[in-house]
Design an enzyme around this catalytic site. Structure first.
Site, PDB file in Angstrom:
ATOM      1  N   TYR A  11       0.829  -1.220   0.000  1.00 52.94           N
ATOM      2  CA  TYR A  11       0.000   0.000   0.000  1.00 52.94           C
ATOM      3  C   TYR A  11       0.864   1.270   0.000  1.00 52.94           C
ATOM      4  CZ  TYR A  11      -3.301   3.417   2.106  1.00 52.94           C
ATOM      5  OH  TYR A  11      -4.059   4.514   2.402  1.00 52.94           O
ATOM      6  N   ASP A  31      10.110  -7.171  -3.666  1.00 52.35           N
ATOM      7  CA  ASP A  31       8.894  -7.501  -2.905  1.00 52.35           C
ATOM      8  C   ASP A  31       8.644  -9.000  -3.058  1.00 52.35           C
ATOM      9  OD1 ASP A  31       6.217  -5.482  -2.040  1.00 52.35           O
ATOM     10  OD2 ASP A  31       5.980  -7.672  -2.095  1.00 52.35           O
ATOM     11  N   ASN A  32       8.239  -9.648  -1.972  1.00 50.70           N
ATOM     12  CA  ASN A  32       7.963 -11.094  -2.077  1.00 50.70           C
ATOM     13  C   ASN A  32       6.502 -11.364  -2.438  1.00 50.70           C
ATOM     14  OD1 ASN A  32       6.527 -10.687   0.258  1.00 50.70           O
ATOM     15  ND2 ASN A  32       7.868 -11.910   1.572  1.00 50.70           N
ATOM     16  N   TYR A 140       3.911  -6.546  17.357  1.00 51.10           N
ATOM     17  CA  TYR A 140       4.094  -5.679  16.184  1.00 51.10           C
ATOM     18  C   TYR A 140       4.864  -4.412  16.569  1.00 51.10           C
ATOM     19  CZ  TYR A 140       3.027  -2.117  12.733  1.00 51.10           C
ATOM     20  OH  TYR A 140       3.135  -1.082  11.830  1.00 51.10           O
ATOM     21  N   HIS A 188      -8.583  -2.419   7.985  1.00 52.71           N
ATOM     22  CA  HIS A 188      -8.549  -0.996   8.323  1.00 52.71           C
ATOM     23  C   HIS A 188      -9.912  -0.329   8.162  1.00 52.71           C
ATOM     24  CE1 HIS A 188      -4.169  -1.694   7.600  1.00 52.71           C
ATOM     25  NE2 HIS A 188      -4.223  -1.206   8.818  1.00 52.71           N
ATOM     26  N   ALA A 205     -18.584  -2.839  11.488  1.00 53.81           N
ATOM     27  CA  ALA A 205     -18.646  -3.051  12.935  1.00 53.81           C
ATOM     28  C   ALA A 205     -17.882  -1.938  13.631  1.00 53.81           C
ATOM     29  CB  ALA A 205     -18.023  -4.402  13.280  1.00 53.81           C
ATOM     30  N   PHE A 207     -15.960  -1.091  16.824  1.00 54.94           N
ATOM     31  CA  PHE A 207     -15.328  -1.834  17.919  1.00 54.94           C
ATOM     32  C   PHE A 207     -15.313  -1.006  19.196  1.00 54.94           C
ATOM     33  CE2 PHE A 207     -12.598  -4.082  14.468  1.00 54.94           C
ATOM     34  CZ  PHE A 207     -13.627  -4.979  14.213  1.00 54.94           C
ATOM     35  N   ARG A 220      -8.545   8.408  16.138  1.00 52.03           N
ATOM     36  CA  ARG A 220      -7.272   8.173  15.439  1.00 52.03           C
ATOM     37  C   ARG A 220      -6.929   9.379  14.582  1.00 52.03           C
ATOM     38  NH1 ARG A 220      -7.298   4.975  18.596  1.00 52.03           N
ATOM     39  NH2 ARG A 220      -6.965   2.727  18.565  1.00 52.03           N
ATOM     40  N   ARG A 281     -11.854  -4.056  20.379  1.00 54.75           N
ATOM     41  CA  ARG A 281     -10.793  -4.901  19.823  1.00 54.75           C
ATOM     42  C   ARG A 281      -9.603  -4.821  20.780  1.00 54.75           C
ATOM     43  NH1 ARG A 281      -8.599  -3.237  13.918  1.00 54.75           N
ATOM     44  NH2 ARG A 281      -7.654  -1.589  15.154  1.00 54.75           N
TER      45      ARG A 281
HETATM   46  N1  UDP Z   1     -12.269  -0.126  13.712  1.00 49.85           N
HETATM   47  C1  UDP Z   1     -13.629  -0.409  13.844  1.00 49.85           C
HETATM   48  N2  UDP Z   1     -14.167  -1.332  12.983  1.00 49.85           N
HETATM   49  C2  UDP Z   1     -13.445  -1.979  12.034  1.00 49.85           C
HETATM   50  C3  UDP Z   1     -12.064  -1.662  11.904  1.00 49.85           C
HETATM   51  C4  UDP Z   1     -11.510  -0.729  12.771  1.00 49.85           C
HETATM   52  O1  UDP Z   1     -14.319   0.141  14.696  1.00 49.85           O
HETATM   53  O2  UDP Z   1     -13.991  -2.825  11.313  1.00 49.85           O
HETATM   54  C5  UDP Z   1     -11.682   0.882  14.616  1.00 49.85           C
HETATM   55  C6  UDP Z   1     -10.505   0.357  15.435  1.00 49.85           C
HETATM   56  O3  UDP Z   1     -10.951  -0.216  16.633  1.00 49.85           O
HETATM   57  C7  UDP Z   1      -9.692   1.642  15.644  1.00 49.85           C
HETATM   58  C8  UDP Z   1      -9.974   2.474  14.408  1.00 49.85           C
HETATM   59  O4  UDP Z   1     -11.145   1.914  13.827  1.00 49.85           O
HETATM   60  O5  UDP Z   1     -10.199   2.347  16.766  1.00 49.85           O
HETATM   61  C9  UDP Z   1      -8.862   2.414  13.383  1.00 49.85           C
HETATM   62  O6  UDP Z   1      -8.528   1.037  13.181  1.00 49.85           O
HETATM   63  P1  UDP Z   1      -7.592   0.563  11.988  1.00 49.85           P
HETATM   64  O7  UDP Z   1      -7.543  -0.938  12.031  1.00 49.85           O
HETATM   65  O8  UDP Z   1      -8.012   1.221  10.731  1.00 49.85           O
HETATM   66  O9  UDP Z   1      -6.162   1.172  12.343  1.00 49.85           O
HETATM   67  P2  UDP Z   1      -5.250   1.049  13.685  1.00 49.85           P
HETATM   68  O10 UDP Z   1      -5.671   2.189  14.557  1.00 49.85           O
HETATM   69  O11 UDP Z   1      -5.463  -0.296  14.281  1.00 49.85           O
HETATM   70  O12 UDP Z   1      -3.865   1.216  13.148  1.00 49.85           O
END
Ligand code: UDP
Length: 327
Positions: A11, A31-32, A140, A188, A205, A207, A220, A281
């Site tokens: 990306y 790149d693999n 990570y 994402h 969804a 989270f 974020r 999550r």
């Molecule tokens: N998120 C969510 N539903 C999803 C994917 C992500 O509510 O299906 C939320 C996640 O909990 C975080 C924000 O969106 O608070 C951004 O998540 P993402 O995975 O895009 O990036 P990260 O912050 O993990 O790098």
């Protein structure tokens, strides 16, 4: 300039390859294709290979061939890193050490490393500047911090100059519509919300709605992919001009909640987006926002697309193209 890009089919790497090509650099991508796409490498030379292949690296990195190396090849899923740490340490740490060894052998002394906000762990304050303590809470983030530390030692011992760029939430897509986010599986927020808008997915969804934020959803700092690429270009120029090693946090300094992202996507797409509430999550801090003052001051970095709706609109252009052009 001759630039070696590892992970140029992914990306962020693919947008960087395009940008460097436009700027007149000679680019060689390795790149693999474990998650990248060959057709995302729009210019330069492409080599299908893996950083674990030390003979290949020694052969490629001949003295005098490259001015600098940019390293985008890593595994990035926090949850997976908890379940399969060996996979993360092998790729993100051991393979990066192979790359650095090959650079040392060839005398390549400039390195730009894709680091992450995940090196900070649970924020003690926001916005997060470079002085914030780094205490990652998952493999990570630890794998990325380990390489940041290795790079400090390699500068001291071998004079290798590096810039670690700690991305907050990379988002958006090539404004010309040639490139975008293509993770499989996609995890994402922005691409998932847009897949719900285009009908590729039934819903999105959310989270957790019980975070300590104004609307209860996580906040974020979304930063446009082209603005990230611009920071790499400025970092490269600073290394070429003889600057020392640096670490920069890259974000817009503005936080948006999950709910606000969904609402922005509704405005941009004009589509209804079905929302489903889901549990929190694991490992998600309530609020991650960057203080990028240092990059602005030292690199002269100024994001061109700081506006969330523009970021979402570019991502929507890509989603429409890849979902078969559905309106
Ligand atoms: N998120 C969510 N539903 C999803 C994917 C992500 O509510 O299906 C939320 C996640 O909990 C975080 C924000 O969106 O608070 C951004 O998540 P993402 O995975 O895009 O990036 P990260 O912050 O993990 O790098």
């Amino acid at each position: 300039m001759n630039i070696f890009i590892v992970g140029g089919a992914g990306y962020i790497g693919s947008h960087m390859v395009k940008r460097l090509g436009q700027l007149g650099c000679a680019v060689t991508t390795l790149d693999n294709l474990s998650s990248g796409h060959r057709d995302a490498v729009l210019c330069g030379e492409f080599l299908h290979g893996d950083l674990a292949d030390t003979a290949l690296l020694a052969n490629l990195l001949q003295p005098g061939r490259f001015d600098a190396v940019m390293h985008f090849a890593s595994f990035i899923q926090v949850g997976e890193s908890v379940q399969q740490p060996a996979k993360y340490y092998a790729n993100n740490v051991t393979n990066t050490l192979h790359l650095l060894d090959a650079m040392r052998a060839a005398g390549v002394q400039r390195f730009i490393f894709s680091s992450t906000a995940a090196t900070f762990g649970e924020p003690q304050y926001t916005p997060i500047d470079e002085r914030h303590p780094q205490a990652p809470i998952n493999p990570y983030g630890r794998s990325k911090l380990m390489i940041e530390q290795v790079l400090e030692d390699y500068d001291r011992a071998y004079g290798l100059k590096s810039v670690c760029l700690r991305y907050f939430n990379a988002a958006g897509a090539d404004p010309q519509g040639e490139l975008g986010e293509r993770h499989d599986p996609e995890t994402h927020l922005i691409p998932l919300v847009l897949q719900a808008a285009s009908g590729r997915r039934a819903d999105i969804a959310v989270f957790g709605r019980d975070y300590d934020t104004p609307d209860g959803t996580c906040i974020r700092d979304y930063i446009h992919i082209n603005d990230l690429c611009e920071a790499h270009w400025l970092a490269l120029q600073s290394l070429m001009q003889g600057a020392g090693s640096q670490r920069y946090n890259l974000g817009n300094g503005a936080g948006f909640s999950v709910q606000e992202v969904i609402e922005a996507a509704q405005r941009v797409t004009g589509k209804p987006i079905a929302v489903r509430d889901a549990p929190r999550r694991d490992g998600d801090p309530a609020r991650l926002v960057a203080d990028a003052t240092l990059a602005r001051q030292q690199l002269g970095w100024a994001p061109q697309f700081p506006d969330l709706e523009t970021i979402v609109a570019h991502a929507w252009g890509w989603e429409q193209k890849t979902s078969g052009g559905k309106p």
